[in-house]
Design a protein around this motif. Structure first.
Motif, PDB file in Angstrom:
ATOM      1  N   THR A  75      23.755  27.730 -37.274  1.00  0.00           N
ATOM      2  CA  THR A  75      22.785  28.402 -36.411  1.00  0.00           C
ATOM      3  C   THR A  75      21.424  27.724 -36.400  1.00  0.00           C
ATOM      4  OG1 THR A  75      21.759  30.553 -35.937  1.00  0.00           O
ATOM      5  CG2 THR A  75      22.016  29.986 -38.258  1.00  0.00           C
ATOM      6  N   LYS A  76      20.704  27.966 -35.292  1.00  0.00           N
ATOM      7  CA  LYS A  76      19.294  27.562 -35.211  1.00  0.00           C
ATOM      8  C   LYS A  76      18.428  28.676 -35.798  1.00  0.00           C
ATOM      9  CE  LYS A  76      17.637  26.477 -31.025  1.00  0.00           C
ATOM     10  NZ  LYS A  76      17.579  26.099 -29.580  1.00  0.00           N
ATOM     11  N   TYR A  77      19.066  29.817 -36.110  1.00  0.00           N
ATOM     12  CA  TYR A  77      18.335  31.019 -36.529  1.00  0.00           C
ATOM     13  C   TYR A  77      18.808  31.495 -37.905  1.00  0.00           C
ATOM     14  CZ  TYR A  77      17.288  30.916 -31.559  1.00  0.00           C
ATOM     15  OH  TYR A  77      16.894  30.518 -30.311  1.00  0.00           O
ATOM     16  N   GLY A 125      20.232  22.526 -32.467  1.00  0.00           N
ATOM     17  CA  GLY A 125      20.595  22.652 -31.056  1.00  0.00           C
ATOM     18  C   GLY A 125      22.070  22.354 -30.862  1.00  0.00           C
ATOM     19  N   SER A 126      22.549  22.565 -29.620  1.00  0.00           N
ATOM     20  CA  SER A 126      23.974  22.380 -29.291  1.00  0.00           C
ATOM     21  C   SER A 126      24.867  22.945 -30.392  1.00  0.00           C
ATOM     22  CB  SER A 126      24.284  20.906 -29.066  1.00  0.00           C
ATOM     23  OG  SER A 126      23.481  20.413 -28.032  1.00  0.00           O
ATOM     24  N   VAL A 127      24.532  24.149 -30.805  1.00  0.00           N
ATOM     25  CA  VAL A 127      25.188  24.781 -31.961  1.00  0.00           C
ATOM     26  C   VAL A 127      26.683  25.016 -31.712  1.00  0.00           C
ATOM     27  CG1 VAL A 127      25.087  26.847 -33.422  1.00  0.00           C
ATOM     28  CG2 VAL A 127      22.994  25.798 -32.620  1.00  0.00           C
ATOM     29  N   GLU A 128      27.058  25.158 -30.411  1.00  0.00           N
ATOM     30  CA  GLU A 128      28.464  25.410 -30.057  1.00  0.00           C
ATOM     31  C   GLU A 128      29.392  24.318 -30.588  1.00  0.00           C
ATOM     32  OE1 GLU A 128      25.919  25.632 -27.975  1.00  0.00           O
ATOM     33  OE2 GLU A 128      25.959  27.658 -27.138  1.00  0.00           O
ATOM     34  N   LEU A 129      28.811  23.160 -30.847  1.00  0.00           N
ATOM     35  CA  LEU A 129      29.611  22.048 -31.376  1.00  0.00           C
ATOM     36  C   LEU A 129      30.230  22.372 -32.734  1.00  0.00           C
ATOM     37  CD1 LEU A 129      27.688  18.672 -31.043  1.00  0.00           C
ATOM     38  CD2 LEU A 129      30.096  19.076 -30.502  1.00  0.00           C
ATOM     39  N   VAL A 166      25.826  31.605 -34.977  1.00  0.00           N
ATOM     40  CA  VAL A 166      24.959  32.682 -34.506  1.00  0.00           C
ATOM     41  C   VAL A 166      24.058  32.032 -33.487  1.00  0.00           C
ATOM     42  CG1 VAL A 166      22.985  34.139 -35.128  1.00  0.00           C
ATOM     43  CG2 VAL A 166      25.048  34.178 -36.531  1.00  0.00           C
ATOM     44  N   ASP A 167      24.147  32.503 -32.234  1.00  0.00           N
ATOM     45  CA  ASP A 167      23.392  31.832 -31.182  1.00  0.00           C
ATOM     46  C   ASP A 167      23.091  32.797 -30.032  1.00  0.00           C
ATOM     47  OD1 ASP A 167      22.050  29.690 -30.121  1.00  0.00           O
ATOM     48  OD2 ASP A 167      23.809  28.729 -29.265  1.00  0.00           O
ATOM     49  N   ILE A 168      22.254  32.308 -29.119  1.00  0.00           N
ATOM     50  CA  ILE A 168      21.887  33.088 -27.942  1.00  0.00           C
ATOM     51  C   ILE A 168      22.975  32.950 -26.876  1.00  0.00           C
ATOM     52  CG2 ILE A 168      20.264  33.113 -26.003  1.00  0.00           C
ATOM     53  CD1 ILE A 168      18.089  32.304 -28.006  1.00  0.00           C
ATOM     54  N   VAL A 169      23.348  34.087 -26.290  1.00  0.00           N
ATOM     55  CA  VAL A 169      24.288  34.066 -25.165  1.00  0.00           C
ATOM     56  C   VAL A 169      23.576  34.678 -23.974  1.00  0.00           C
ATOM     57  CG1 VAL A 169      26.522  34.852 -24.306  1.00  0.00           C
ATOM     58  CG2 VAL A 169      26.235  34.354 -26.747  1.00  0.00           C
ATOM     59  N   GLU A 170      23.523  33.909 -22.891  1.00  0.00           N
ATOM     60  CA  GLU A 170      22.878  34.453 -21.691  1.00  0.00           C
ATOM     61  C   GLU A 170      23.964  34.734 -20.659  1.00  0.00           C
ATOM     62  OE1 GLU A 170      19.622  32.111 -20.278  1.00  0.00           O
ATOM     63  OE2 GLU A 170      19.183  33.510 -18.661  1.00  0.00           O
ATOM     64  N   THR A 171      24.459  33.694 -19.984  1.00  0.00           N
ATOM     65  CA  THR A 171      25.527  33.908 -18.996  1.00  0.00           C
ATOM     66  C   THR A 171      26.900  33.850 -19.659  1.00  0.00           C
ATOM     67  OG1 THR A 171      25.666  31.545 -18.577  1.00  0.00           O
ATOM     68  CG2 THR A 171      24.151  32.813 -17.200  1.00  0.00           C
ATOM     69  N   GLY A 172      27.000  33.224 -20.809  1.00  0.00           N
ATOM     70  CA  GLY A 172      28.279  33.060 -21.501  1.00  0.00           C
ATOM     71  C   GLY A 172      29.015  31.799 -21.081  1.00  0.00           C
ATOM     72  N   SER A 173      28.437  31.031 -20.151  1.00  0.00           N
ATOM     73  CA  SER A 173      29.195  29.876 -19.645  1.00  0.00           C
ATOM     74  C   SER A 173      29.305  28.746 -20.676  1.00  0.00           C
ATOM     75  CB  SER A 173      28.640  29.379 -18.314  1.00  0.00           C
ATOM     76  OG  SER A 173      27.280  29.172 -18.414  1.00  0.00           O
ATOM     77  N   THR A 174      28.292  28.546 -21.517  1.00  0.00           N
ATOM     78  CA  THR A 174      28.399  27.503 -22.564  1.00  0.00           C
ATOM     79  C   THR A 174      29.568  27.825 -23.491  1.00  0.00           C
ATOM     80  OG1 THR A 174      25.989  27.325 -22.474  1.00  0.00           O
ATOM     81  CG2 THR A 174      27.091  26.168 -24.263  1.00  0.00           C
ATOM     82  N   LEU A 175      29.694  29.103 -23.853  1.00  0.00           N
ATOM     83  CA  LEU A 175      30.801  29.502 -24.729  1.00  0.00           C
ATOM     84  C   LEU A 175      32.142  29.263 -24.036  1.00  0.00           C
ATOM     85  CD1 LEU A 175      29.599  32.907 -26.256  1.00  0.00           C
ATOM     86  CD2 LEU A 175      29.642  30.668 -27.361  1.00  0.00           C
TER      87      LEU A 175
HETATM   88  C1  PRP Z   1      20.894  28.173 -25.307  1.00  0.00           C
HETATM   89  C2  PRP Z   1      21.823  28.733 -26.363  1.00  0.00           C
HETATM   90  C3  PRP Z   1      23.185  28.445 -25.796  1.00  0.00           C
HETATM   91  C4  PRP Z   1      22.969  28.582 -24.305  1.00  0.00           C
HETATM   92  C5  PRP Z   1      23.454  29.924 -23.842  1.00  0.00           C
HETATM   93  O1  PRP Z   1      20.800  26.817 -25.513  1.00  0.00           O
HETATM   94  O2  PRP Z   1      21.602  28.122 -27.623  1.00  0.00           O
HETATM   95  O3  PRP Z   1      23.604  27.156 -26.132  1.00  0.00           O
HETATM   96  O4  PRP Z   1      21.547  28.469 -24.075  1.00  0.00           O
HETATM   97  O5  PRP Z   1      23.335  30.088 -22.448  1.00  0.00           O
HETATM   98  P1  PRP Z   1      24.562  30.550 -21.538  1.00  0.00           P
HETATM   99  O6  PRP Z   1      25.199  31.743 -22.203  1.00  0.00           O
HETATM  100  O7  PRP Z   1      23.916  30.921 -20.231  1.00  0.00           O
HETATM  101  O8  PRP Z   1      25.509  29.410 -21.401  1.00  0.00           O
HETATM  102  P2  PRP Z   1      19.610  25.933 -24.971  1.00  0.00           P
HETATM  103  O9  PRP Z   1      19.843  25.607 -23.552  1.00  0.00           O
HETATM  104  O10 PRP Z   1      18.314  26.612 -25.287  1.00  0.00           O
HETATM  105  O11 PRP Z   1      19.745  24.599 -25.818  1.00  0.00           O
HETATM  106  P3  PRP Z   1      20.169  24.311 -27.318  1.00  0.00           P
HETATM  107  O12 PRP Z   1      21.656  24.226 -27.332  1.00  0.00           O
HETATM  108  O13 PRP Z   1      19.528  23.025 -27.644  1.00  0.00           O
HETATM  109  O14 PRP Z   1      19.675  25.447 -28.179  1.00  0.00           O
END
Ligand code: PRP
Length: 226
Positions: free
Chosen positions: A119-121, A144-148, A159-168
């Motif tokens: 996590t970044k957090y 960053g790019s924690v999904e990796l 543990v990360d931020i989810v906004e639209t969920g598309s990165t996941l």
């Molecule tokens: C943030 C977060 C997720 C992504 C989520 O990353 O860490 O990777 O946005 O957004 P989504 O649910 O709409 O796909 P950010 O773009 O801030 O870059 P980072 O990976 O360097 O933290």
């Protein structure tokens, strides 16, 4: 009259915040110059200064009184744990802090296994797993790019931020647990809140009215969309 100083988290949030402040009568035309490298902007008439800081530094500027107010995401407020007052939810940048990973990690969370969490957090992750879930985990700080992390085998979950969920989705990961909701908040220095109470309260009142008006407009517009 002394300047009232506002720290803004640079980027999209600063622009949106400035739009609200301008609706409240604040005038900072230079802020919108796409070529400017300036970090501090002044409205002489209103005796207000605005500066652009890295999001994670906004609570620090506010705690030490270098800024009377700040606008920053709840994620940063929780992670930094500074002595500041959080006074208003601007409702901008709504998203969620979540525990995410491949579906195969769901059972490991359920059975309280000693897993690795990237996590970044780290403060938010530690508080969630140790205090709320009482699960012992190993927390690995990334930038960053924690999904990796779960994809390449660094950790079982993130543990990360989810906004639209598309990165996941695009990386074969899911939300496994939700920690909390996030959005941009207004924070205030504890001494300024006493010393400049009248000006700060008036500004917050105006911002609150504008946000409420914005929400009503959005609701009405949504209602009209077929
Ligand atoms: C943030 C977060 C997720 C992504 C989520 O990353 O860490 O990777 O946005 O957004 P989504 O649910 O709409 O796909 P950010 O773009 O801030 O870059 P980072 O990976 O360097 O933290």
């Amino acid at each position: 009259m002394r300047y009232l100083t506002v720290a803004l988290a640079k980027g999209r949030l600063a622009k949106k915040t400035m739009d609200i402040l301008e609706q409240a009568g604040i005038c900072c035309p230079e802020f919108h110059d796409p070529h400017t490298r300036r970090l501090v902007f002044t409205d002489e008439e209103k005796r207000m200064k605005f500066f652009l800081a890295k999001a994670s530094d906004v609570p620090t500027y506010v705690e030490y009184g270098a800024a009377d107010l700040g606008v920053v995401g709840k994620d940063t407020i929780l992670e930094e744990g500074r002595q500041i007052y959080e006074v208003m939810d601007l409702g901008l940048g709504r998203c969620r802090m979540c525990v995410c990973g491949p579906e195969s990690s769901r059972g490991k969370l359920l059975h309280q296994e000693r897993i690795r969490v990237a996590t970044k957090y780290p403060v938010i992750a530690k508080d969630y797993f140790y205090n709320r879930k009482q699960q012992t985990v190993e927390i690995i700080k990334l930038n960053g790019s924690v999904e990796l992390a779960p994809i390449v085998g660094l950790s079982e979950v993130i543990v990360d931020i989810v906004e639209t969920g598309s990165t996941l989705r695009e990386n074969g990961l899911s939300v496994l647990e939700e920690i909390c909701e996030l959005s941009a908040r207004v924070v205030v220095n504890q001494v300024s809140m006493k010393m400049e109470n009248e000006r700060i309260t008036a500004l917050l009142r105006q911002m609150r009215q504008l946000r409420a008006f914005d929400k009503n407009v959005q609701t009405l517009e949504k209602g009209r969309t077929p």
